[in-house]
Enzyme design. Structure first.
Site, PDB file in Angstrom:
ATOM      1  N   ARG A 192       0.803  -0.994   0.093  1.00 27.20           N
ATOM      2  CA  ARG A 192      -0.058   0.045  -0.062  1.00 27.20           C
ATOM      3  C   ARG A 192       1.087   1.215  -0.063  1.00 27.20           C
ATOM      4  O   ARG A 192       2.144   1.344   0.172  1.00 27.20           O
ATOM      5  CB  ARG A 192      -0.966  -0.174   1.319  1.00 27.20           C
ATOM      6  N   GLY A 193       0.375   2.364  -0.037  1.00 32.39           N
ATOM      7  CA  GLY A 193       1.312   3.513  -0.168  1.00 32.39           C
ATOM      8  C   GLY A 193       1.149   3.869  -1.933  1.00 32.39           C
ATOM      9  O   GLY A 193       1.500   3.136  -2.711  1.00 32.39           O
ATOM     10  N   ALA A 194       0.879   5.276  -2.160  1.00 36.02           N
ATOM     11  CA  ALA A 194       0.705   5.599  -3.460  1.00 36.02           C
ATOM     12  C   ALA A 194       1.928   5.195  -4.380  1.00 36.02           C
ATOM     13  O   ALA A 194       1.791   4.245  -5.282  1.00 36.02           O
ATOM     14  CB  ALA A 194       0.259   6.967  -3.542  1.00 36.02           C
TER      15      ALA A 194
ATOM     16  N   ARG B 119      -6.834  -0.049  -7.525  1.00 31.20           N
ATOM     17  CA  ARG B 119      -7.131   0.912  -6.723  1.00 31.20           C
ATOM     18  C   ARG B 119      -7.381   2.177  -7.322  1.00 31.20           C
ATOM     19  O   ARG B 119      -6.639   2.491  -8.268  1.00 31.20           O
ATOM     20  CB  ARG B 119      -6.095   0.960  -5.591  1.00 31.20           C
TER      21      ARG B 119
ATOM     22  N   GLN C 299      -3.025   2.960   9.608  1.00 28.47           N
ATOM     23  CA  GLN C 299      -1.930   2.870   9.079  1.00 28.47           C
ATOM     24  C   GLN C 299      -0.974   3.564  10.045  1.00 28.47           C
ATOM     25  O   GLN C 299       0.554   3.569   9.697  1.00 28.47           O
ATOM     26  CB  GLN C 299      -1.902   3.704   7.773  1.00 28.47           C
TER      27      GLN C 299
ATOM     28  N   ASP D 234      -1.959  11.280  -2.157  1.00 31.02           N
ATOM     29  CA  ASP D 234      -2.112  10.101  -3.483  1.00 31.02           C
ATOM     30  C   ASP D 234      -2.440  10.794  -4.664  1.00 31.02           C
ATOM     31  O   ASP D 234      -2.468  10.191  -5.539  1.00 31.02           O
ATOM     32  CB  ASP D 234      -3.386   9.308  -2.833  1.00 31.02           C
TER      33      ASP D 234
ATOM     34  N   ASN E 174      -5.551  12.719   0.369  1.00 30.32           N
ATOM     35  CA  ASN E 174      -4.768  11.926   0.886  1.00 30.32           C
ATOM     36  C   ASN E 174      -5.740  10.923   1.749  1.00 30.32           C
ATOM     37  O   ASN E 174      -6.949  11.096   1.857  1.00 30.32           O
ATOM     38  CB  ASN E 174      -4.061  12.662   2.032  1.00 30.32           C
ATOM     39  N   LYS E 175      -5.014  10.234   2.658  1.00 29.58           N
ATOM     40  CA  LYS E 175      -5.826   9.179   3.548  1.00 29.58           C
ATOM     41  C   LYS E 175      -6.880   9.957   4.283  1.00 29.58           C
ATOM     42  O   LYS E 175      -6.901  11.126   4.703  1.00 29.58           O
ATOM     43  CB  LYS E 175      -5.173   8.583   4.497  1.00 29.58           C
TER      44      LYS E 175
END
Ligand code: MRU
Length: 366
Positions: free
Chosen positions: A52-54, A89, A202, A242, A252-253
Site C-alpha cells: 500500500r501507499g501511492a 485501486r 496505517q 495520493d 490523502n488518507k
C-alpha cells in the site's frame, strides 16, 4: 530504511525475477515477506493492501505489467493487463502513472523485446522513487529546521502526521517521513504525533517505522489532533498524498482534511510531501473530480490485533444490521496547504503549477 537493524527497501527484485515485498497487513506484529511473480499476485497484493501507499503500489503495478508481458507480450495482453491492473485501486494516481510509463515505453518495441524493456522501466521507476523521496527529505529537512530554529529555542519540534507516508509506502525513505528521519539524523530533536488513521490503522506502520529509526513518537487517536493543535502542542503538520490536482487540491488518507482545517484554525503550518508522480495535471477541482475509493464496511466493523495470548484476533464493533460507509480518502483544498515539498523544491499551490509547466517546457526544448 532500517528494519531489524538492517537496511532494506520496501520492494526488491529477487534472482528469480520475482519481487519481494513486506506483507503490510501483518505489520507491526510480524515482519513477513512475500514474493510476487505474476500479474495476478501483484493485483491481489495491491487490492488487499498487502502492499500500500501511492508510490509503492505504482511500482508493484509496473512489475505486474512486466510479469504479464513475460507471459504474453502481445498488443492484446498489454492492453488487457493494463486495464486489469489500473482498476486495482482508483484513487492514487501513481498507479495509473506507472502503468502508462511502462506501456508507452514498450508498446512500439518488437513483441520479443517488450518484457525485458518493461522490466528495465519498472526498475527505473523504483530507483527514481527512492531518489525522489530522498530529495523530498532534504527539502523537507530545511523546512523543519527553519520552523525549529524560529519557534523552539532548542526544545523538541512537535510534528503531526496522518496515515503512513514512510518508506513502507514508497520504495525507500518515504515522503512525509523522509524529512523527519533526516531531521532526527541531523540532531534536531523531533517528536512525532502519529495519528492512528482508522479504519486501516496505517498509524501503526508509521509508529513501527519511527521506532525502528529511533525517532521519538506518540500514538494518538485520530480525534486528538484538534485538541493538540489548540493547546499549542503541534508545531507543524506534514502528510503524504495520493493525488494532487493542478490547482493544488491534495487527496490523502481519510481524516487528513480535518487535520488541515484544525491546522488552519490554529495557525499550524500544514505541509504536503509529494513526488511528482503524484501530480495529476489532468484534474483541477480535486473535491469534484478525484475518484474516492469506497472500501468494504468490514474495515470499519472489525478491529484486528493480538489477543491476551499474543495470537492474532479480530473483534466486531457493530451488529451486522448496522449500515457502514468507508470512504478511504478525502481532499484537502489547496488553500489549506502551506506548501508542497517535492523532489524539485518546496512550492505553494501556484508555484506547483508553474514548476510543472517549467519542467515540461524544459523537457520539450532540452
Ligand atoms: O490506502 P493506503 O494505505 O494505500 O493509503 C495511501 C497512503 O499511504 C497515504 O494516503 C499516504 O499518506 C500517501 S502515500 C506516501
Amino acid at each position: 530504511m532500517r528494519i531489524q537493524g538492517a537496511w532494506r527497501r520496501s520492494i526488491e527484485e529477487l534472482d528469480s525475477g520475482a519481487v519481494r515485498v513486506f506483507d503490510q497487513t501483518k505489520l507491526p506484529f510480524e515482519i513477513a515477506e512475500i514474493s510476487l511473480a505474476t500479474e495476478a499476485e501483484c493485483a491481489r497484493a495491491i487490492r488487499s493492501m498487502e502492499v500500500r501507499g501511492a508510490p509503492l503500489i505504482g511500482v508493484v503495478a509496473a512489475y505486474g505489467l512486466v510479469f504479464a508481458l513475460e507471459h504474453d507480450a502481445s498488443d492484446e495482453n498489454l492492453r488487457a493487463a493494463f486495464e486489469r491492473l489500473v482498476e486495482t485501486r482508483p484513487t492514487a494516481v501513481n498507479l495509473a502513472w506507472a502503468l502508462k510509463v511502462v506501456r508507452i515505453s514498450v508498446q512500439h518495441a518488437p513483441i520479443g523485446e517488450r518484457a525485458l524493456a518493461a522490466r528495465h522501466v519498472a526498475r527505473v521507476i523504483a530507483k527514481d522513487d527512492a531518489a525522489a523521496c530522498e530529495a523530498i527529505g532534504r527539502y523537507g529537512l530545511a523546512v523543519l529546521e527553519r520552523i525549529w530554529r524560529e519557534k523552539k529555542q532548542g526544545a523538541a519540534l512537535n510534528v503531526l502526521t496522518h496515515c503512513n507516508a514512510g518508506w513502507l509506502a514508497t520504495v525507500d525513505w518515504g515522503t512525509a517521513l523522509a524529512p523527519i528521519y533526516m531531521a532526527h539524523d541531523a540532531g534536531i530533536p523531533v517528536h512525532v504525533w502519529v495519528d492512528e488513521t482508522r479504519p486501516r490503522n496505517q498509524g501503526l506502520l508509521t509508529a513501527f517505522e519511527l521506532r525502528a529509526h529511533g525517532v521519538p513518537c506518540t500514538f494518538v487517536a485520530d480525534n486528538a489532533g484538534g485538541h493538540l493543535m489548540q493547546r499549542g502542542d503541534v508545531d507543524v503538520c506534514i502528510v503524504g498524498c495520493d493525488r494532487v490536482t493542478r490547482r493544488g487540491d491534495a487527496c490523502n488518507k481519510i481524516g487528513t482534511y480535518l487535520k488541515a482545517l484544525a491546522a488552519k484554525a490554529h495557525d499550524v503550518p500544514f505541509y504536503v510531501a509529494m513526488p511528482w508522480s503524484t501530480y495529476d495535471q489532468c484534474l483541477v477541482d480535486g473535491v469534484r473530480d478525484i475518484p474516492i475509493e469506497d472500501r468494504s464496511g468490514d474495515e470499519v466493523r472489525l478491529v484486528h490485533g493480538l489477543d491476551g495470548a499474543g495470537a492474532r484476533a479480530s473483534v466486531t464493533l457493530l451488529p451486522p444490521e448496522q449500515g457502514v460507509r468507508n470512504p478511504a480518502f478525502d481532499v484537502t483544498p489547496a488553500e489549506l496547504v502551506s506548501a508542497f515539498v517535492t523532489e524539485r523544491g518546496v512550492f505553494d499551490a501556484a508555484g506547483l503549477e508553474a514548476e510543472f509547466k517549467r519542467n515540461a517546457a524544459e523537457r520539450l526544448h532540452g
